[in-house]
Design an enzyme around this catalytic site. Sequence first.
Site, PDB file in Angstrom:
ATOM      1  N   HIS A 162      18.429 -41.937 -71.387  1.00  0.00           N
ATOM      2  CA  HIS A 162      19.381 -42.117 -70.285  1.00  0.00           C
ATOM      3  C   HIS A 162      20.634 -41.271 -70.512  1.00  0.00           C
ATOM      4  CE1 HIS A 162      22.233 -43.784 -67.510  1.00  0.00           C
ATOM      5  NE2 HIS A 162      22.903 -44.407 -68.452  1.00  0.00           N
TER       6      HIS A 162
ATOM      7  N   HIS B  86      29.275 -43.212 -72.601  1.00  0.00           N
ATOM      8  CA  HIS B  86      29.779 -44.034 -71.510  1.00  0.00           C
ATOM      9  C   HIS B  86      29.383 -45.502 -71.600  1.00  0.00           C
ATOM     10  CE1 HIS B  86      25.788 -43.054 -69.716  1.00  0.00           C
ATOM     11  NE2 HIS B  86      25.921 -44.225 -69.124  1.00  0.00           N
TER      12      HIS B  86
ATOM     13  N   GLU C  12      30.531 -50.987 -73.531  1.00  0.00           N
ATOM     14  CA  GLU C  12      29.930 -52.060 -72.727  1.00  0.00           C
ATOM     15  C   GLU C  12      28.721 -52.692 -73.401  1.00  0.00           C
ATOM     16  OE1 GLU C  12      27.753 -52.229 -68.389  1.00  0.00           O
ATOM     17  OE2 GLU C  12      29.609 -51.072 -68.586  1.00  0.00           O
ATOM     18  N   ASP C  13      27.919 -51.888 -74.113  1.00  0.00           N
ATOM     19  CA  ASP C  13      26.614 -52.366 -74.576  1.00  0.00           C
ATOM     20  C   ASP C  13      26.451 -52.460 -76.092  1.00  0.00           C
ATOM     21  OD1 ASP C  13      25.805 -52.560 -71.957  1.00  0.00           O
ATOM     22  OD2 ASP C  13      24.792 -50.623 -71.931  1.00  0.00           O
TER      23      ASP C  13
ATOM     24  N   ASP D  68      25.978 -40.975 -64.377  1.00  0.00           N
ATOM     25  CA  ASP D  68      25.302 -42.145 -64.928  1.00  0.00           C
ATOM     26  C   ASP D  68      24.385 -42.768 -63.878  1.00  0.00           C
ATOM     27  OD1 ASP D  68      24.725 -44.661 -66.174  1.00  0.00           O
ATOM     28  OD2 ASP D  68      26.571 -45.502 -65.342  1.00  0.00           O
TER      29      ASP D  68
END
Length: 204
Positions: A55, A81, A85-86, A147
């Site tokens: 990705h 990016h 967040e992850d 994204d």
Amino acid sequence: METFTEWRTWERARADLAARSLGPDDLVVLDRAVDAALRWHGDQRRPTGAPYAEHLFEALEVMVRGAGVTDLDTLVAVLLHDVVEDTDATVSDVEAEFGPDAAELVDWVTKPPAGGQGRQAKRVAKTAYLRRLREAPPDAIRVKLADRVSNVQTLDRMPPDFQRRYYLETVTYVMPLIELLGDDTGGWFSGWYTSWRRRFGHLG
């Protein structure tokens, strides 16, 4: 509709970037960004089961081969990016390794944690995040658009209920960000998303 799936590995992406006249110093920085992304994301997988790195490389390919962006901080932010967040990485971690400009872009595209439990709370938090992106600087908007291109270019591989929800979210909140760019990249993203919308319009 053009798809971006050629840069499956960093070796492939790096060779193409070098051919596009990115200097050796910039490539070294991107080497470090790839190493950091792989380190932080670890064994994470995409919903299809593919390695998460695919990705990141797709989004990078969209930014460079599609939109023609070669600004170093923007490319670093594309690769990183999702790390805040992850993963366990923080914006401060990104800033310490790659500087404040790249870290700011990552911060803008990072969805904050939901304020409560349950699906409704998550949906409210995500909607607020998507609306806030209208205040983001242009480079952050480009990162978000690249994204999302990666995520929606093969939308038909996802479960039907997800397809429709994600299509509507993209049309409602993400595509309108393009008008805030007002340059050649905005024109490219507008053309791509217009063709994508024709391809998946039955979901609307």
